[in-house]
Scaffold this active site. Sequence first.
Site, short mmCIF file in Angstrom:
data_model
loop_
_atom_site.label_atom_id
_atom_site.label_comp_id
_atom_site.label_asym_id
_atom_site.label_seq_id
_atom_site.Cartn_x
_atom_site.Cartn_y
_atom_site.Cartn_z
N GLU A 153 -9.65 4.77 6.48
CA GLU A 153 -8.29 4.73 7.04
C GLU A 153 -9.79 5.63 8.58
O GLU A 153 -9.67 5.32 9.60
CB GLU A 153 -7.81 5.23 6.85
CG GLU A 153 -6.54 4.76 5.97
CD GLU A 153 -5.90 3.64 7.04
OE1 GLU A 153 -6.25 3.01 8.02
OE2 GLU A 153 -5.47 2.49 6.21
N HIS A 180 -9.26 -3.35 10.35
CA HIS A 180 -9.83 -3.31 8.26
C HIS A 180 -10.06 -4.79 7.73
O HIS A 180 -10.23 -4.43 6.57
CB HIS A 180 -8.00 -3.50 7.75
CG HIS A 180 -7.43 -2.04 7.85
ND1 HIS A 180 -8.47 -0.88 7.48
CD2 HIS A 180 -6.44 -0.94 8.45
CE1 HIS A 180 -8.10 0.46 8.02
NE2 HIS A 180 -6.77 0.25 8.61
N GLU A 226 0.40 -1.08 0.14
CA GLU A 226 0.10 0.25 0.31
C GLU A 226 1.03 1.15 0.23
O GLU A 226 1.95 0.96 0.84
CB GLU A 226 -0.70 -0.07 0.90
CG GLU A 226 -1.49 1.56 0.62
CD GLU A 226 -3.08 1.53 2.70
OE1 GLU A 226 -2.97 0.53 3.52
OE2 GLU A 226 -3.89 2.67 1.97
N ALA A 251 1.81 -0.46 10.86
CA ALA A 251 1.74 -1.46 10.33
C ALA A 251 1.11 -1.49 8.77
O ALA A 251 0.82 -0.75 8.40
CB ALA A 251 0.99 -2.25 12.07
N MET A 252 1.02 -3.23 8.83
CA MET A 252 -0.72 -2.56 7.47
C MET A 252 -0.92 -4.52 6.58
O MET A 252 -0.55 -5.55 7.77
CB MET A 252 1.12 -3.39 6.38
CG MET A 252 -0.13 -3.15 5.17
SD MET A 252 -1.09 -2.31 4.58
CE MET A 252 -1.71 -2.99 3.41
N GLU A 253 -2.35 -4.33 6.79
CA GLU A 253 -4.03 -4.56 7.24
C GLU A 253 -3.27 -5.76 5.76
O GLU A 253 -4.87 -6.40 5.67
CB GLU A 253 -5.08 -4.15 7.78
CG GLU A 253 -5.22 -3.76 5.99
CD GLU A 253 -4.59 -2.04 5.81
OE1 GLU A 253 -3.96 -1.49 6.08
OE2 GLU A 253 -5.88 -1.41 4.78
N ASN A 254 -2.28 -6.32 5.48
CA ASN A 254 -2.39 -7.02 4.39
C ASN A 254 -3.56 -8.35 5.18
O ASN A 254 -3.25 -9.02 6.16
CB ASN A 254 -1.42 -7.76 4.33
CG ASN A 254 -0.17 -6.80 3.97
OD1 ASN A 254 0.05 -5.69 2.86
ND2 ASN A 254 0.50 -7.09 4.56
N HIS A 308 -6.21 -1.73 15.18
CA HIS A 308 -6.59 -1.14 13.51
C HIS A 308 -6.43 -2.23 12.63
O HIS A 308 -6.80 -2.82 12.01
CB HIS A 308 -6.03 -0.03 13.87
CG HIS A 308 -5.54 0.93 12.25
ND1 HIS A 308 -6.66 2.37 12.65
CD2 HIS A 308 -5.29 0.87 11.68
CE1 HIS A 308 -6.70 2.39 11.15
NE2 HIS A 308 -6.00 1.81 10.17
N GLU A 309 -5.05 -2.67 12.72
CA GLU A 309 -5.70 -3.71 11.72
C GLU A 309 -6.17 -4.33 11.47
O GLU A 309 -6.61 -5.57 10.14
CB GLU A 309 -3.64 -3.81 11.47
CG GLU A 309 -2.40 -2.44 11.92
CD GLU A 309 -2.98 -2.48 10.80
OE1 GLU A 309 -2.77 -2.24 9.56
OE2 GLU A 309 -2.09 -0.54 10.54
ZN LIG Z 1 -4.88 2.26 7.91
#
Ligand SMILES: [Zn+2]
Length: 881
Positions: A328, A309, A130, A270-273, A305-306
Amino acid sequence: MKDSQARTIYLKDYQAPDYLVDHTDLSFELDPHATLVKSRLKIRRNPAVAQANETLPPLWLDGVDLELLSVSVNGELLPVQRYEQRAGGLSVSIDTPEFELEVETRIAPEANTSLEGLYLSNGMYCTQCEAEGFRKITFYPDRPDVMSVFTTTIIAPATYPVLLSNGNKLDSGITEDGRLSVTWEDPFAKPSYLFALVAGDLQHVEDSFTTCSGREVKLQLFTEARNIGKCAHAMTSLKHSMRWDEEVYGREYDLDIFMIVAVDHFNMGAMENKGLNIFNSACVLASPETATDAAFQRIESIVAHEYFHNWSGNRVTCRDWFQLSLKEGFTVFRDAEFSADMNSRAVKRIEDVTLLRTSQFAEDAGPMSHPVRPDSYMEISNFYTLTVYEKGAEVVRMIHTIMGPEAFRRGSDLYFDRHDGCAVTCEDFVAAMEDANGADLKQFRRWYSQAGTPVLDVEDGYDEALGEYSLTIRQQTPETPGQKDKLPLHIPVTIGLLAEDGRPLPLDASGQTEAVLHLTEASQTFTFSGIASRPLPSLLRGFSAPVKLRYDYSSAQLQFLMQHDTDSFNRWDACQRLSLNSLQSLQQQYRAGEALQQPTALIEGYAAVLDDETLDPALVAKMLALPSAQELAEQGGEIDAAAIIVARTFARDAIAAALAERFLSRYRALEQHKPYSPTAEDIAERSLKNTCLSYLCAAGSAEALALAKVQFERGENMTDAAAALAALVEFGTEAQAEEFLEAFYQQWQQDTQVVETWFGLQSGSAKYGTLERVQKLIAHPAFEVKNPNKVRAVIAGYTMRNFTQFHREDGTGYIFLADQVIALDKLNPQIAARLVTPLTRWKKYRAQESAQIHAALQKISDSGELSRDLYEVVSKSLEQD
Ligand SMILES: [Zn+2]
């Protein structure tokens, strides 16, 4: 100034994709210098845009920094005249509406310092896609409205025993040449930005979660062996999040496995993959010995949060990046409510509002000002902003306030049901809220398109004969770049009225003591009857809208609200107003060359707060914290850095001296000496205790410094150790600071995260964090310019959190930042573009500082070719000329 193909992209130019990808089959043969990526895509003409008897348009595939090896269609190698590689991608001519495309590319993860796409972190392969990182992996329609099912095969030497990707594991084995091979399949169609791959020598902890329908989900958290003891808190937070999303939103997890991986080199939090979240180590790993309370709470909220998502972002995603706040803003609102439920609601709200007022309001008033849903951008990475995230969350919160919790839930249910598996817009979200409740949010939609912080001016009147009290509220939103004329917004203003004895007054016949006023016009009057004597208004309770509210409270009225308001947030806010008023008077006295006056009202107010044993200690700690220099700078008018520093230091020292006994007795009463636990109660006590310690040391007595020394040496947990060290560094002698910092480093040098804390303590110290010190830290062997966490700790610690030293009179702080930004832009454009923020505010400062900051920006501009990220920020900042 030169730039690399900076061009502006507009929301109004959006067009649906020409082709859709039904299936994506990827294979990676990992190698640091030459990773081979093969992709096989099942593609068809998008029926929504196809026309009868048409000539098929060429297929556009995004691709950056890729070595193209071959292109095939339906198994036939394509002759070179059928495709063309251009800047930013590949155009392929197409003669059939449905086909299979195979592309082979080669990439070099080792050379990738941008931390977008596939890269190496401490010898571990990981990805960040992203917003537009997938195009650094292979040629692909890299846009969120192209959603595909993915199958991923990873082949790597046996030194990388853990090979992960999205979804469920399908197969694993060993290739003929002895390499490991693992295949993953993600059954949920997703855009390329949610793709993830990890390969490394990792350990993991495992747990499980039973969903509301009784399905068993395996939970795994991967990290390097040295950090395996730091996973428990994140795991607990994950399970709490999964339960909360079922209970509050009715959202159940959908895959059989959920994985989190901790990575040291990461641009964001962080990233919600899908099914494979990748986290910045600092946002997932914690132990009582090494992490502060703030880190524990941050981890809980980011894990939530992640995870959230998975529904608000993955199952329902964004049509295009202008809609970023769709996922977001909504998810930040969700995680804020989760944290409020897990901890102190008022304290969570205070922290979020402080961030908004300090940094988002500054963004709204600066050259990069943009609406929650921007109209245009050059580089989308620059729009991962506080406006899109935090103000976006406030917009969702206002819908919640306007409609009430039950109607909001009906709206979110309809939104998820209606759009599951789709890529949609902010408009779709608002429409679902309306349709589920027969509501009208037509005017409210302006919050998505209008930039700037609205200002509310409130006046009141009381008619004794009629027993009527009235509030007249005027709204106005200042001009922002590209938006001159603003329309009135629909603003929910939550209020209460207090009687002379502090009782909350009923506002209507039903006896309610709190009401939401719906401000929809430029000026509106609200009248309350049956009010026996003139009340004191408690306005904008809980910060019901992201606005600046002006009402002429006297110091006595603010002290009254601090003691009697039933809304905890507004008690704190009254204290903030009292502090701001005092600090502004001190600044005026300084500028007028007068002797500074003792801030008596403020000291009285603080004394009363300290004496009130019924208040939550966490709330007391927040009330006793003076507004930061950054927040003072945002109060409007020309910023005079020297006046802010002098006023703030004077007030702090005056409070410390006047209330020393009270601070000492509260400190003594709050000493815990019990095993660490990150519960709201214990965190509250530690925060007040350490606030007291800081004031005690500010007063400068040898006894106070001795207390700090004992607390530091006892080192019962990182919160207490770091707070004591900070006080010793700030208020002790330089020799003491050196001694304790060295002892701390010796103890913790093996722990990356504690070393980051150690860097931050020094770079952010008003006294110790001089430019010379910061330059030494950059030369320190533990500093790593390619690691964003270290850059943030040392460089941003100085430029964004050390107002005193950064704004030194000779202007060398600004030139230092310019030089760092120029160097970093070659390595990591995203980080460079974020770091430059303090320089974008040049226009707000006094003439001398303004000229110095402008010169630093100009230096960046003159330095040669800039990344698109940095070019956009610097050029828009200089445009204010
Ligand atoms: Zn986010």
